[in-house]
Structure formats: structure tokens, C-alpha cells
Design a protein around this motif. Structure first.
Motif, PDB file in Angstrom:
ATOM      1  N   LYS A  10       7.877 -18.585 -26.013  1.00  0.00           N
ATOM      2  CA  LYS A  10       9.239 -18.291 -25.576  1.00  0.00           C
ATOM      3  C   LYS A  10       9.524 -16.794 -25.613  1.00  0.00           C
ATOM      4  CE  LYS A  10      14.026 -19.689 -26.499  1.00  0.00           C
ATOM      5  NZ  LYS A  10      14.897 -20.531 -27.360  1.00  0.00           N
ATOM      6  N   TYR A  11       8.989 -16.113 -26.620  1.00  0.00           N
ATOM      7  CA  TYR A  11       9.250 -14.689 -26.787  1.00  0.00           C
ATOM      8  C   TYR A  11       8.006 -13.852 -26.489  1.00  0.00           C
ATOM      9  CZ  TYR A  11      13.564 -16.194 -28.987  1.00  0.00           C
ATOM     10  OH  TYR A  11      14.793 -16.767 -29.215  1.00  0.00           O
ATOM     11  N   ARG A  12       7.148 -14.341 -25.595  1.00  0.00           N
ATOM     12  CA  ARG A  12       6.000 -13.545 -25.164  1.00  0.00           C
ATOM     13  C   ARG A  12       6.501 -12.325 -24.393  1.00  0.00           C
ATOM     14  NH1 ARG A  12       0.471 -14.170 -23.765  1.00  0.00           N
ATOM     15  NH2 ARG A  12       0.452 -16.352 -24.436  1.00  0.00           N
ATOM     16  N   PRO A  13       5.975 -11.147 -24.643  1.00  0.00           N
ATOM     17  CA  PRO A  13       6.470  -9.930 -23.965  1.00  0.00           C
ATOM     18  C   PRO A  13       6.356 -10.039 -22.438  1.00  0.00           C
ATOM     19  CG  PRO A  13       5.041  -9.366 -25.801  1.00  0.00           C
ATOM     20  CD  PRO A  13       4.918 -10.840 -25.617  1.00  0.00           C
ATOM     21  N   GLN A  14       7.422  -9.597 -21.753  1.00  0.00           N
ATOM     22  CA  GLN A  14       7.442  -9.597 -20.303  1.00  0.00           C
ATOM     23  C   GLN A  14       7.287  -8.194 -19.725  1.00  0.00           C
ATOM     24  OE1 GLN A  14       7.459 -12.491 -18.568  1.00  0.00           O
ATOM     25  NE2 GLN A  14       7.442 -13.485 -20.597  1.00  0.00           N
ATOM     26  N   THR A  15       7.529  -7.198 -20.546  1.00  0.00           N
ATOM     27  CA  THR A  15       7.337  -5.808 -20.126  1.00  0.00           C
ATOM     28  C   THR A  15       6.618  -5.064 -21.250  1.00  0.00           C
ATOM     29  OG1 THR A  15       9.458  -5.056 -21.051  1.00  0.00           O
ATOM     30  CG2 THR A  15       9.465  -5.859 -18.771  1.00  0.00           C
ATOM     31  N   PHE A  16       6.166  -3.870 -20.923  1.00  0.00           N
ATOM     32  CA  PHE A  16       5.467  -3.095 -21.946  1.00  0.00           C
ATOM     33  C   PHE A  16       6.386  -2.721 -23.104  1.00  0.00           C
ATOM     34  CE2 PHE A  16       2.368  -1.903 -18.479  1.00  0.00           C
ATOM     35  CZ  PHE A  16       1.281  -2.540 -19.082  1.00  0.00           C
ATOM     36  N   THR A  28      -0.100   4.666 -22.623  1.00  0.00           N
ATOM     37  CA  THR A  28      -1.265   5.095 -21.852  1.00  0.00           C
ATOM     38  C   THR A  28      -1.345   4.348 -20.522  1.00  0.00           C
ATOM     39  OG1 THR A  28      -2.455   5.589 -23.901  1.00  0.00           O
ATOM     40  CG2 THR A  28      -3.765   5.340 -21.896  1.00  0.00           C
ATOM     41  N   LEU A  29      -1.122   3.050 -20.566  1.00  0.00           N
ATOM     42  CA  LEU A  29      -1.198   2.243 -19.343  1.00  0.00           C
ATOM     43  C   LEU A  29      -0.069   2.614 -18.371  1.00  0.00           C
ATOM     44  CD1 LEU A  29      -2.094  -1.257 -20.869  1.00  0.00           C
ATOM     45  CD2 LEU A  29      -3.616   0.315 -19.650  1.00  0.00           C
ATOM     46  N   VAL A  50      -2.438  -9.967 -31.146  1.00  0.00           N
ATOM     47  CA  VAL A  50      -1.821  -8.637 -31.185  1.00  0.00           C
ATOM     48  C   VAL A  50      -1.348  -8.182 -29.804  1.00  0.00           C
ATOM     49  CG1 VAL A  50      -3.081  -7.904 -33.230  1.00  0.00           C
ATOM     50  CG2 VAL A  50      -4.081  -7.535 -30.975  1.00  0.00           C
ATOM     51  N   GLY A  51      -1.533  -9.023 -28.769  1.00  0.00           N
ATOM     52  CA  GLY A  51      -0.971  -8.695 -27.460  1.00  0.00           C
ATOM     53  C   GLY A  51      -1.969  -8.306 -26.390  1.00  0.00           C
ATOM     54  N   LYS A  52      -3.234  -8.661 -26.522  1.00  0.00           N
ATOM     55  CA  LYS A  52      -4.236  -8.265 -25.522  1.00  0.00           C
ATOM     56  C   LYS A  52      -3.987  -8.973 -24.186  1.00  0.00           C
ATOM     57  CE  LYS A  52      -7.708  -9.622 -27.983  1.00  0.00           C
ATOM     58  NZ  LYS A  52      -6.952 -10.073 -29.187  1.00  0.00           N
ATOM     59  N   THR A  53      -3.878 -10.306 -24.215  1.00  0.00           N
ATOM     60  CA  THR A  53      -3.652 -11.064 -22.982  1.00  0.00           C
ATOM     61  C   THR A  53      -2.277 -10.758 -22.407  1.00  0.00           C
ATOM     62  OG1 THR A  53      -5.070 -12.810 -23.872  1.00  0.00           O
ATOM     63  CG2 THR A  53      -3.713 -13.356 -21.976  1.00  0.00           C
ATOM     64  N   SER A  54      -1.285 -10.592 -23.250  1.00  0.00           N
ATOM     65  CA  SER A  54       0.068 -10.283 -22.763  1.00  0.00           C
ATOM     66  C   SER A  54       0.079  -8.951 -22.022  1.00  0.00           C
ATOM     67  CB  SER A  54       1.054 -10.241 -23.942  1.00  0.00           C
ATOM     68  OG  SER A  54       1.143 -11.515 -24.560  1.00  0.00           O
ATOM     69  N   CYS A  55      -0.595  -7.935 -22.588  1.00  0.00           N
ATOM     70  CA  CYS A  55      -0.659  -6.634 -21.916  1.00  0.00           C
ATOM     71  C   CYS A  55      -1.423  -6.729 -20.592  1.00  0.00           C
ATOM     72  CB  CYS A  55      -1.325  -5.611 -22.825  1.00  0.00           C
ATOM     73  SG  CYS A  55      -0.249  -5.003 -24.151  1.00  0.00           S
ATOM     74  N   LEU A  59       0.275  -5.761 -17.123  1.00  0.00           N
ATOM     75  CA  LEU A  59      -0.357  -4.753 -16.282  1.00  0.00           C
ATOM     76  C   LEU A  59      -0.620  -5.283 -14.874  1.00  0.00           C
ATOM     77  CD1 LEU A  59      -1.708  -1.977 -15.972  1.00  0.00           C
ATOM     78  CD2 LEU A  59      -3.828  -3.005 -16.848  1.00  0.00           C
ATOM     79  N   ALA A  60      -1.103  -6.520 -14.777  1.00  0.00           N
ATOM     80  CA  ALA A  60      -1.369  -7.119 -13.464  1.00  0.00           C
ATOM     81  C   ALA A  60      -0.095  -7.265 -12.641  1.00  0.00           C
ATOM     82  CB  ALA A  60      -2.029  -8.482 -13.655  1.00  0.00           C
ATOM     83  N   LYS A  61       0.995  -7.589 -13.311  1.00  0.00           N
ATOM     84  CA  LYS A  61       2.264  -7.741 -12.609  1.00  0.00           C
ATOM     85  C   LYS A  61       2.850  -6.383 -12.210  1.00  0.00           C
ATOM     86  CE  LYS A  61       6.887  -9.704 -13.345  1.00  0.00           C
ATOM     87  NZ  LYS A  61       7.764 -10.447 -14.285  1.00  0.00           N
ATOM     88  N   THR A  62       2.692  -5.384 -13.073  1.00  0.00           N
ATOM     89  CA  THR A  62       3.307  -4.072 -12.833  1.00  0.00           C
ATOM     90  C   THR A  62       2.649  -3.339 -11.663  1.00  0.00           C
ATOM     91  OG1 THR A  62       3.853  -3.911 -15.193  1.00  0.00           O
ATOM     92  CG2 THR A  62       3.906  -1.881 -13.910  1.00  0.00           C
ATOM     93  N   ILE A  63       1.325  -3.403 -11.558  1.00  0.00           N
ATOM     94  CA  ILE A  63       0.642  -2.629 -10.521  1.00  0.00           C
ATOM     95  C   ILE A  63       0.886  -3.189  -9.129  1.00  0.00           C
ATOM     96  CG2 ILE A  63      -1.152  -1.822 -12.095  1.00  0.00           C
ATOM     97  CD1 ILE A  63      -2.972  -3.956 -11.027  1.00  0.00           C
TER      98      ILE A  63
END
Length: 601
Positions: A10-16, A28-29, A50-55, A59-63
Motif C-alpha cells: 500500500k505504501y510502496r514508493p511511487q516517486t523517488f 544520482t538517478l 531496501v527499495g531496489k525493485t521499487s527504484c 526509474l522505468a516509469k520516469t524515463i
């Protein structure tokens, strides 16, 4: 019933900006995207949760976003996730390579997220090398793994590596406070602190633990509820244990440890936590290191208060004992006894010095000399031992027996002690001051140590001068202290001296003092021993014993009377031969049985 979504999803990060504790990597990204400096192969590595898959997803959505950001647009057609744990064969990688050649229908990039990439087989890695090194311009690969060391070096050399760190306890606690506020849950700061520590740097684990504790306690999250549900020892347990250790309350300390075990806690976990507690107290001793303590402000105040009651040597020794118990715990056959012994040692740190060293610099109390107008001579322990052994001290009398054995002059009521003579090859004691001592209106100066040969002229001359200057030293024994004492005080001093001898390695003397209790008749100590050998051993130690009792009881009139009673030997253990002789007296046939079967005793 409404479908429940766990907080980790529910609270998975949606932005950096929503990513917790990885600000260096997210910045950096973002800079790489803004400057069009993004590599086509990225490797995200670090601990779990620690957020590897979330990042990677962010990143895939942002680019692929252009112009206005649409939060509902996730570009699902451009993002491909592959679980390498279940798709680790060469055929799976070949199918992926075939898809890479097709350009995206929507957006700019096709992003391939390969999770748990270390699970790929050796052949799959080799098949993936060429595509990873020279991918199409529209393809970006993001590899994620928790075990970077299992990836072959040829893959690592083709990727830009980002090492994700563990999330600190403070960051995890702050994020949990935000989640609790969003859910309308009243949570204690200490409760969230415990959850964050239990998560061990993984935000996903912290949210999972948070959900479990909320299910247990409801909308009010207390520290007690968290410790009870997570089965962790509370701070208060260690505060209470340390207070008992500081007050040397061993019985209550053992009871407290028994209650901890009764609650289902492991002794290994308890002793390891106690060592950490001592470390935290040590951290609180210095204001410069107090920030290393990752606890709430209220708990930090408690730590500071208790640290003021603990000294540096105590904490260092406590950490050493607790760590030693921690190391020996798994190999110990009696683990509970090991922890209990450690607790008793901890409680004895402040009192384990045992018998205090004799800090009195004078053999005879200084009051005696001051009353006579004589300046007392300071004698070190080494010099005192030599003086006792060789009887060469010319200023003081160290033994009560030396006074009682000399003849008393009836006219003057004073003891006359002829001065000791030294042989030509005897060495006088060292480290004695050259201060003159006035005895019976005569001045005698101590001679400095000078090693000479027994055949030299100098030594013969010194001996002749010594004989000519021979004087009598007179000491009045009437003013020596004779304070009253009772039998219990005497027996306490008796046992104390026995323990001192036992610590020095004199086991036989120590056991003799422990097994035999004397009685007191006025100032005479009467002791009954079972045999002559024990009497001889005690007489050899009588001099040191009386000196100890003189100073301990402040009475120089004490005498020791030792008798032998053969009947007392019955209470001591028999040897195997003695037991056999007793049995043979009762039944002579036992000897025939032994000889028939050729038995040993």
C-alpha cells in the motif's frame, strides 16, 4: 469484508522522493535522467527490502514520461519484469533477447527489470553478455540482486552498479510514524523504535512487523504490546537487571533471570542484549558519543541517568564478561548455569577485589611511637618481609611473640631485647630510610645496604664495630592496643584469613581454616585439631595468623592454644583402605571374597 492490502504494498514508493534512506542513489538517478546521462545497463544490489525493485519501477516509469506527469500512466507495455529465480535457463534469456529487438509502441524506452539476477545459470549469463554490452538504443536493462558476489565479473563490468544501503533505525522509525498517522493509529515512539530495530535495516520487514503488531493491539500501539508480540526483551528489563548488578543483589538477580526464562526468552539472547546495554551505557558517558545511541529521547534520558551510576571500569569489565559468556554459550552443556555464573560475576565486579591489601605503612600502630616521642619509620611490604625472615630490623618489633618470649626486667617493667647481629655475608634490608630512631635515650642509625665478601677486611671491621656498639633496645609493651572483641568477630577474621591463604595457593591451610572453627576464652583462641600433622601445619602459619588478628581485631594480647583430639578424626572422610578395614572388622569373609576373585581395593 473489504480486501486488506498490506502496508508494504500500500505504501510502496511511487516517486523517488518517497524512497526511504537512499537519497544518494535517487539523486544520482534523477540527475542522470535530467542530463540525459543514463546508462543502458544498471545493477541494483543491496540487502532485502531496501527499495531496489521499487527504484527500478520508478526509474522505468520516469524515463518514459514526457511533458506533464500523469500519475495514472504506468507504461506497463514498456516495462518487462523477469524473475530470474524461476526463469534462469538459456531459453528464457533467448526469448528475452528476441523481445529486445522490437521497439516500444508507446514511450521512448523499453525497460527490462531482471530480479534476483544472481540465480541465472552460467550458460544464461554467457548468452546474455553480448546483448547487455550492445543493446538497442531503446532498451535499458535494470538488474537487481541481493548477492552481487554470485554474478560473474563479465556481467558486472558491463553494468553501472548502485549499492543500496541498509535503512537506518531513525529513518525507518520516521517512516513508520508517517504510516501510523495515515492509518489513524496512535503509536508510542519507543514502540516504533523497537519495530525499526527488529527490522534490521529492511523497510519491507518493518512494515510487515507493523501490520502484525497493529492486528494484535488495535489502534493504540504501545511499547508493552510491541515487546509482548515480538517476543523481545524490553529496555526496562535491562535497566532493572543492571540496577541489581550495581547493588550486588545476587539472589534477586537470579530470580529475575528465572522469570525471563519462564517467559520463553532465550538465555543467549538475554546475555547478548545485556552486553549491548552496557555498550549503550558506555556511549552515554560521553556527550560526544551520545548520538550513537539509537533510542527515543525518553529512553535516552534513562540511559544517561543509569550511566552516571556506572563507572568506566565496571562497564568495560561487564562487556568483557558478557561477551565471553556469549561466545561460550553454544558450546556449553549447562547453558543456564553459564549465564547465572556470568550474572554473579557481574554483580561481584565492584566487590571482587576480595581481601584488601594492607595499606598500613607501619607494623606497630603509629600511636605507640607518638606517645614515646619517636618518629615512626615507613616500611614497604618487601622490606617488611625481609625483616620478618632475617630479623634484622633494629627499630621496631614486628611480632607479638617476640615481646612475650623476652625476659621482663622487674625493676623497670620493660622488655629488654638484645640487638640482632648480622653475619659477614648477610645483606641488610633495602629501602629503609636512614632516619635515626631514639630508643631508651640512645640513637641508632640504620646502615645502608652494602654487599661485601665474608673474607674482606671491610666486613671484618664492620663486624668488630658492630660488636663494640652493641646496645640493648627497650620497648614498653604496656601501651599496645587491646580492644575488646567477641567470638563472632574472631571467627569472621579467622575465616577471612583462611580465604586469603586459599587465594595465595595455600590450599591445605585454607581448607584447615574453613573446616575448623575455634572458640574464644577471654583473649585466648582455642582450637581442637584431629591429628598432629595439622597442628604442625598450623604452627608454621601461626606467626602470620597472629599478625593478621592483631591488626584486624586491634588487640595485641591474643594468644593461640592448639590441642589434638584423635576422636575428632572420625568426622573426616576415610580412604578406600580405611573403609575396607572397617568392613573387614565387621565381616572377615570380605577378605576371603577379595582374595578369591583377586579384587583391587
Amino acid at each position: 469484508m473489504e480486501h486488506f492490502i498490506v502496508s508494504a504494498r500500500k505504501y510502496r514508493p511511487q516517486t523517488f522522493k518517497d524512497v526511504v534512506g537512499q537519497q544518494a542513489i535517487t539523486n544520482t538517478l534523477l540527475n542522470a535522467i535530467d542530463n540525459n546521462h543514463l546508462a543502458q545497463a544498471l545493477l541494483f544490489t543491496g540487502p532485502r527490502g531496501v527499495g531496489k525493485t521499487s527504484c527500478a519501477r520508478i526509474l522505468a516509469k520516469t524515463i518514459n514520461q514526457q511533458g506533464e506527469h500523469d500519475p495514472d500512466e504506468d507504461f506497463a507495455f514498456n516495462i518487462f519484469e523477469l524473475d530470474a529465480a524461476s526463469n534462469n535457463s538459456v531459453d528464457d534469456i533467448r526469448s528475452l533477447i528476441d523481445q529486445v529487438r522490437i521497439p516500444p509502441q508507446v514511450g521512448t524506452y523499453k525497460v527490462y527489470i531482471i530480479d534476483e539476477v544472481h540465480m541465472l545459470s552460467q550458460a544464461a549469463f554467457n548468452a546474455f553478455l553480448k546483448t547487455l554490452e550492445e543493446p538497442p538504443k531503446h532498451a535499458i536493462f535494470i538488474l537487481a540482486t541481493t548477492e552481487k558476489h554470485k554474478i560473474i565479473p563479465t556481467i558486472l563490468s558491463r553494468c553501472q552498479i548502485f549499492d543500496f544501503k541498509r535503512i537506518t533505525v531513525t529513518d525507518a522509525k520516521n517512516h513508520l510514524m508517517q504510516v501510523a498517522e495515515s492509518e489513524g493509529i496512535i503509536a508510542d515512539e519507543d514502540a516504533l523504535q523497537i519495530i525499526a530495530q527488529k527490522a534490521d535495516g529492511a523497510m519491507r520487514d518493518a512494515l510487515s512487523i507493523f501490520d502484525r503488531v497493529v492486528s494484535f493491539s488495535g489502534k493504540n500501539l504501545t511499547r508493552q504490546a510491541v515487546t509482548e508480540n515480538l517476543n523481545v526483551l524490553d529496555y526496562e528489563t535491562y535497566f532493572k537487571t543492571t540496577d541489581l548488578i550495581l547493588t550486588n543483589n545476587i539472589p534477586q538477580l537470579l530470580i529475575e533471570f528465572n522469570e525471563i526464562l519462564a517467559q520463553g526468552f532465550d538465555g543467549h539472547h538475554f546475555i547478548a542484549g545485556l552486553a549491548s546495554h552496557f555498550r549503550d551505557l558506555l556511549v552515554c558517558k560521553n556527550p560526544a558519543t551520545i548520538n550513537l545511541l539509537e533510542v527515543g529521547e525518553a529512553t535516552k534520558t534513562k540511559y544517561h541517568e543509569q550511566s552516571q551510576q556506572s563507572s568506566y571500569p565496571f562497564l568495560m569489565r561487564g562487556i568483557e564478561l558478557a561477551n565471553d559468556c556469549d561466545l561460550k554459550y553454544k558450546t556449553s552443556r549447562n547453558q543456564r548455569l553459564l549465564v547465572e555464573l556470568c550474572l554473579m560475576q557481574l554483580a561481584s565486579i565492584l566487590t571482587q577485589d576480595g581481601e584488601k591489601k594492607n595499606d598500613q605503612p607501619y607494623i606497630i600502630p603509629p600511636e605507640y611511637f607518638r606517645q614515646k616521642g619517636i618518629q615512626p619509620i615507613h616500611i614497604t611490604s618487601e622490606v617488611k618481609k625481609k625483616a620478618d625472615d632475617k630479623l634484622v630490623s633494629q627499630s621496631v618489633v614486628t611480632e607479638k611473640e617476640q615481646i612475650s618470649e623476652k625476659a621482663v626486667d622487674a625493676s623497670t617493667n620493660k622488655v629488654k631485647i638484645p640487638e640482632q647481629t648480622t653475619t659477614t655475608n648477610e645483606v641488610l634490608p633495602t629501602n629503609i630510610e636512614d632516619t635515626p630512631v631514639v630508643i631508651a635515650n640512645k640513637t641508632i642509625s640504620h646502615l645502608r645496604e652494602k654487599r661485601t665478601s665474608g673474607l674482606s677486611l671491610n666486613s671484618i671491621r664492620r663486624k668488630k664495630e658492630h660488636q663494640e656498639n652493641k646496645v640493648e633496645k627497650v620497648i614498653d609493651p604496656t601501651n599496645l592496643p587491646t580492644d575488646a572483641f567477641d567470638e563472632s568477630q574472631m571467627q569472621t577474621a579467622w575465616k577471612e584469613y583462611g580465604k586469603m591463604q586459599d587465594k595465595k595457593g595455600e590450599r591445605i591451610i585454607g581448607s584447615m581454616f574453613a573446616m575448623n572453627t575455634p572458640i574464644l576464652k577471654e583473649f585466648e583462641i582455642h582450637l581442637e585439631l584431629p591429628n598432629e600433622s595439622m597442628k604442625v601445619d598450623l604452627q608454621n602459619a601461626e606467626s602470620g595468623l597472629l599478625q593478621f588478628l592483631y591488626r584486624k581485631l586491634n588487640n595485641y594480647s591474643i594468644q593461640l592454644k592448639v590441642t589434638v583430639n584423635e576422636e575428632a578424626s572420625k568426622k573426616y572422610a576415610f580412604t578406600p583402605q580405611d573403609k575396607y578395614d572397617k568392613l573387614k572388622e565387621k565381616n572377615p569373609l570380605i577378605d576371603k571374597l577379595r582374595s578369591s576373585f583377586d579384587l583391587d581395593i
